[in-house]
Design a protein around this motif. Structure first.
Motif, PDB file in Angstrom:
ATOM      1  N   ALA A 153       0.832  -1.207   0.000  1.00  0.00           N
ATOM      2  CA  ALA A 153       0.000   0.000   0.000  1.00  0.00           C
ATOM      3  C   ALA A 153       0.864   1.253   0.000  1.00  0.00           C
ATOM      4  CB  ALA A 153      -0.936  -0.006   1.200  1.00  0.00           C
ATOM      5  N   VAL A 154       1.969   1.241   0.713  1.00  0.00           N
ATOM      6  CA  VAL A 154       2.879   2.392   0.721  1.00  0.00           C
ATOM      7  C   VAL A 154       3.399   2.638  -0.691  1.00  0.00           C
ATOM      8  CG1 VAL A 154       5.118   3.245   1.545  1.00  0.00           C
ATOM      9  CG2 VAL A 154       3.537   2.162   3.141  1.00  0.00           C
ATOM     10  N   ALA A 155       3.810   1.589  -1.378  1.00  0.00           N
ATOM     11  CA  ALA A 155       4.317   1.727  -2.745  1.00  0.00           C
ATOM     12  C   ALA A 155       3.230   2.269  -3.667  1.00  0.00           C
ATOM     13  CB  ALA A 155       4.832   0.382  -3.257  1.00  0.00           C
ATOM     14  N   PHE A 156       2.018   1.727  -3.567  1.00  0.00           N
ATOM     15  CA  PHE A 156       0.909   2.177  -4.407  1.00  0.00           C
ATOM     16  C   PHE A 156       0.609   3.649  -4.160  1.00  0.00           C
ATOM     17  CE2 PHE A 156      -3.574   2.876  -5.334  1.00  0.00           C
ATOM     18  CZ  PHE A 156      -3.655   2.398  -6.631  1.00  0.00           C
ATOM     19  N   ALA A 157       0.513   4.044  -2.897  1.00  0.00           N
ATOM     20  CA  ALA A 157       0.215   5.439  -2.552  1.00  0.00           C
ATOM     21  C   ALA A 157       1.325   6.378  -3.017  1.00  0.00           C
ATOM     22  CB  ALA A 157      -0.012   5.579  -1.049  1.00  0.00           C
ATOM     23  N   ALA A 158       2.560   5.895  -3.043  1.00  0.00           N
ATOM     24  CA  ALA A 158       3.695   6.707  -3.499  1.00  0.00           C
ATOM     25  C   ALA A 158       3.788   6.758  -5.021  1.00  0.00           C
ATOM     26  CB  ALA A 158       5.002   6.160  -2.923  1.00  0.00           C
ATOM     27  N   GLY A 159       3.008   5.914  -5.702  1.00  0.00           N
ATOM     28  CA  GLY A 159       3.058   5.879  -7.161  1.00  0.00           C
ATOM     29  C   GLY A 159       4.287   5.168  -7.685  1.00  0.00           C
ATOM     30  N   LEU A 160       4.787   4.222  -6.894  1.00  0.00           N
ATOM     31  CA  LEU A 160       5.999   3.480  -7.263  1.00  0.00           C
ATOM     32  C   LEU A 160       5.709   1.995  -7.328  1.00  0.00           C
ATOM     33  CD1 LEU A 160       8.419   5.355  -4.856  1.00  0.00           C
ATOM     34  CD2 LEU A 160       8.366   5.575  -7.346  1.00  0.00           C
ATOM     35  N   SER A 161       6.598   1.258  -7.975  1.00  0.00           N
ATOM     36  CA  SER A 161       6.439  -0.194  -8.008  1.00  0.00           C
ATOM     37  C   SER A 161       6.800  -0.777  -6.642  1.00  0.00           C
ATOM     38  CB  SER A 161       7.330  -0.816  -9.091  1.00  0.00           C
ATOM     39  OG  SER A 161       8.689  -0.764  -8.689  1.00  0.00           O
ATOM     40  N   GLU A 162       6.265  -1.940  -6.364  1.00  0.00           N
ATOM     41  CA  GLU A 162       6.535  -2.579  -5.078  1.00  0.00           C
ATOM     42  C   GLU A 162       8.015  -2.879  -4.891  1.00  0.00           C
ATOM     43  OE1 GLU A 162       4.035  -5.807  -3.716  1.00  0.00           O
ATOM     44  OE2 GLU A 162       2.394  -5.034  -4.954  1.00  0.00           O
ATOM     45  N   SER A 163       8.752  -3.028  -5.967  1.00  0.00           N
ATOM     46  CA  SER A 163      10.183  -3.329  -5.835  1.00  0.00           C
ATOM     47  C   SER A 163      10.907  -2.210  -5.092  1.00  0.00           C
ATOM     48  CB  SER A 163      10.826  -3.600  -7.195  1.00  0.00           C
ATOM     49  OG  SER A 163      10.766  -2.454  -8.012  1.00  0.00           O
ATOM     50  N   TRP A 164      10.471  -0.955  -5.280  1.00  0.00           N
ATOM     51  CA  TRP A 164      11.071   0.151  -4.531  1.00  0.00           C
ATOM     52  C   TRP A 164      10.804  -0.006  -3.044  1.00  0.00           C
ATOM     53  CZ3 TRP A 164      14.862   3.029  -5.787  1.00  0.00           C
ATOM     54  CH2 TRP A 164      15.075   3.388  -7.123  1.00  0.00           C
ATOM     55  N   VAL A 214       5.740   9.357   1.806  1.00  0.00           N
ATOM     56  CA  VAL A 214       6.628  10.451   1.387  1.00  0.00           C
ATOM     57  C   VAL A 214       8.086  10.010   1.513  1.00  0.00           C
ATOM     58  CG1 VAL A 214       7.323  12.838   1.834  1.00  0.00           C
ATOM     59  CG2 VAL A 214       4.909  12.195   1.953  1.00  0.00           C
ATOM     60  N   ALA A 215       8.405   9.301   2.577  1.00  0.00           N
ATOM     61  CA  ALA A 215       9.780   8.811   2.756  1.00  0.00           C
ATOM     62  C   ALA A 215      10.182   7.905   1.595  1.00  0.00           C
ATOM     63  CB  ALA A 215       9.903   8.067   4.083  1.00  0.00           C
ATOM     64  N   LEU A 216       9.276   7.048   1.137  1.00  0.00           N
ATOM     65  CA  LEU A 216       9.585   6.159   0.016  1.00  0.00           C
ATOM     66  C   LEU A 216       9.804   6.950  -1.268  1.00  0.00           C
ATOM     67  CD1 LEU A 216       9.984   3.322  -1.099  1.00  0.00           C
ATOM     68  CD2 LEU A 216       7.505   3.203  -1.463  1.00  0.00           C
ATOM     69  N   ARG A 217       8.988   7.970  -1.502  1.00  0.00           N
ATOM     70  CA  ARG A 217       9.174   8.793  -2.707  1.00  0.00           C
ATOM     71  C   ARG A 217      10.549   9.458  -2.698  1.00  0.00           C
ATOM     72  NH1 ARG A 217       3.852  12.138  -4.416  1.00  0.00           N
ATOM     73  NH2 ARG A 217       4.844  12.044  -6.451  1.00  0.00           N
ATOM     74  N   VAL A 218      10.935   9.976  -1.542  1.00  0.00           N
ATOM     75  CA  VAL A 218      12.242  10.628  -1.435  1.00  0.00           C
ATOM     76  C   VAL A 218      13.356   9.595  -1.602  1.00  0.00           C
ATOM     77  CG1 VAL A 218      13.795  11.873   0.124  1.00  0.00           C
ATOM     78  CG2 VAL A 218      11.404  12.570  -0.083  1.00  0.00           C
ATOM     79  N   TYR A 219      13.213   8.445  -0.963  1.00  0.00           N
ATOM     80  CA  TYR A 219      14.217   7.383  -1.083  1.00  0.00           C
ATOM     81  C   TYR A 219      14.411   6.989  -2.545  1.00  0.00           C
ATOM     82  CZ  TYR A 219      16.112   2.687  -1.252  1.00  0.00           C
ATOM     83  OH  TYR A 219      16.853   1.586  -1.589  1.00  0.00           O
ATOM     84  N   ALA A 220      13.318   6.778  -3.262  1.00  0.00           N
ATOM     85  CA  ALA A 220      13.419   6.361  -4.664  1.00  0.00           C
ATOM     86  C   ALA A 220      14.157   7.407  -5.490  1.00  0.00           C
ATOM     87  CB  ALA A 220      12.024   6.114  -5.237  1.00  0.00           C
ATOM     88  N   PHE A 221      14.023   8.644  -5.116  1.00  0.00           N
ATOM     89  CA  PHE A 221      14.707   9.713  -5.846  1.00  0.00           C
ATOM     90  C   PHE A 221      16.173   9.815  -5.449  1.00  0.00           C
ATOM     91  CE2 PHE A 221      14.329  13.255  -8.649  1.00  0.00           C
ATOM     92  CZ  PHE A 221      15.357  14.085  -8.283  1.00  0.00           C
ATOM     93  N   VAL A 222      16.440   9.971  -4.150  1.00  0.00           N
ATOM     94  CA  VAL A 222      17.819  10.242  -3.723  1.00  0.00           C
ATOM     95  C   VAL A 222      18.726   9.029  -3.885  1.00  0.00           C
ATOM     96  CG1 VAL A 222      17.164  12.101  -2.148  1.00  0.00           C
ATOM     97  CG2 VAL A 222      17.473   9.786  -1.245  1.00  0.00           C
ATOM     98  N   VAL A 280       3.061  16.017   0.421  1.00  0.00           N
ATOM     99  CA  VAL A 280       2.289  15.888   1.661  1.00  0.00           C
ATOM    100  C   VAL A 280       0.830  16.276   1.390  1.00  0.00           C
ATOM    101  CG1 VAL A 280       1.980  16.791   4.002  1.00  0.00           C
ATOM    102  CG2 VAL A 280       4.275  16.197   3.184  1.00  0.00           C
ATOM    103  N   THR A 281       0.621  17.309   0.591  1.00  0.00           N
ATOM    104  CA  THR A 281      -0.728  17.743   0.246  1.00  0.00           C
ATOM    105  C   THR A 281      -1.481  16.659  -0.525  1.00  0.00           C
ATOM    106  OG1 THR A 281       0.018  20.036   0.182  1.00  0.00           O
ATOM    107  CG2 THR A 281      -2.042  19.547  -0.946  1.00  0.00           C
ATOM    108  N   GLU A 282      -0.775  15.883  -1.325  1.00  0.00           N
ATOM    109  CA  GLU A 282      -1.396  14.818  -2.126  1.00  0.00           C
ATOM    110  C   GLU A 282      -1.702  13.555  -1.311  1.00  0.00           C
ATOM    111  OE1 GLU A 282       1.543  14.238  -5.158  1.00  0.00           O
ATOM    112  OE2 GLU A 282       0.954  16.041  -6.261  1.00  0.00           O
ATOM    113  N   LEU A 283      -1.174  13.471  -0.085  1.00  0.00           N
ATOM    114  CA  LEU A 283      -1.352  12.256   0.721  1.00  0.00           C
ATOM    115  C   LEU A 283      -2.808  11.858   0.968  1.00  0.00           C
ATOM    116  CD1 LEU A 283       1.465  12.268   3.410  1.00  0.00           C
ATOM    117  CD2 LEU A 283       1.026  10.533   1.677  1.00  0.00           C
ATOM    118  N   PRO A 284      -3.703  12.775   1.347  1.00  0.00           N
ATOM    119  CA  PRO A 284      -5.083  12.338   1.599  1.00  0.00           C
ATOM    120  C   PRO A 284      -5.714  11.622   0.406  1.00  0.00           C
ATOM    121  CG  PRO A 284      -4.767  14.557   2.420  1.00  0.00           C
ATOM    122  CD  PRO A 284      -3.530  14.195   1.643  1.00  0.00           C
ATOM    123  N   ASP A 285      -5.489  12.143  -0.804  1.00  0.00           N
ATOM    124  CA  ASP A 285      -6.044  11.490  -1.996  1.00  0.00           C
ATOM    125  C   ASP A 285      -5.394  10.136  -2.233  1.00  0.00           C
ATOM    126  OD1 ASP A 285      -7.747  13.613  -2.472  1.00  0.00           O
ATOM    127  OD2 ASP A 285      -6.372  14.601  -3.878  1.00  0.00           O
TER     128      ASP A 285
END
Length: 156
Positions: free
Chosen positions: A12-23, A43-51, A133-138
């Protein structure tokens, strides 16, 4: 700015972040995501995938070697995680990532002061943490309407 105390699965974290589960699995293996997961993990996962993919100019990094998180990468992930529950976080909040440090900047005055004090010809990356963070509720709401795969029928 915590949205909910609802626990999320790694998937669910991966889905909400818009990333594949492998991330998410990679982040879990590196200690970025630990159980239980909440909205700050998204949000932490999105940042991790980037940095985790950034290679600074002048730095050599073999593609085939295991890449452990460097201090600046861990700092970026933790700053993003803290921004989720920080009352000062607004849609304009940005996370500036430099090779040796990270900064959360919200107002135009803070941005100008940051630029004058810290950039000065240095390479930096700006991540739109406030927007994420603003996009999190959706993103969290979409988890409730997400279609699940049907479970396999029992083998006979």
């Amino acid at each position: 700015m915590s949205l909910t105390s609802e626990k999320l699965s790694t998937s669910a974290v991966a889905f909400a972040a818009g990333l594949s589960e492998s991330w998410a699995w990679k982040a879990r293996d590196q200690g970025v995501l630990t159980e239980p997961h909440f909205e700050d993990s998204v949000v932490a996962l999105r940042v991790y995938a980037f940095v985790s993919q950034i290679v600074w100019p002048g730095t050599r990094r073999p593609r085939s070697a295991r890449q452990d998180l460097e201090l600046w990468q861990s700092m970026a992930v933790e700053a993003a995680r803290q921004a989720v529950s920080d009352a000062d976080t607004t849609p304009e909040t940005s996370l500036w990532v430099l090779q040796d440090s990270v900064y959360l900047v919200t107002t135009p005055a803070e941005r100008a002061a940051f630029d004058l004090k810290h950039l000065g010809g240095r390479v930096a990356i700006r991540l739109p943490i406030g927007q994420w963070v603003t996009e999190l509720p959706d993103a969290i709401a979409q988890l409730k309407t997400r279609r699940r795969r049907p479970s396999a029928p029992p083998a006979a």
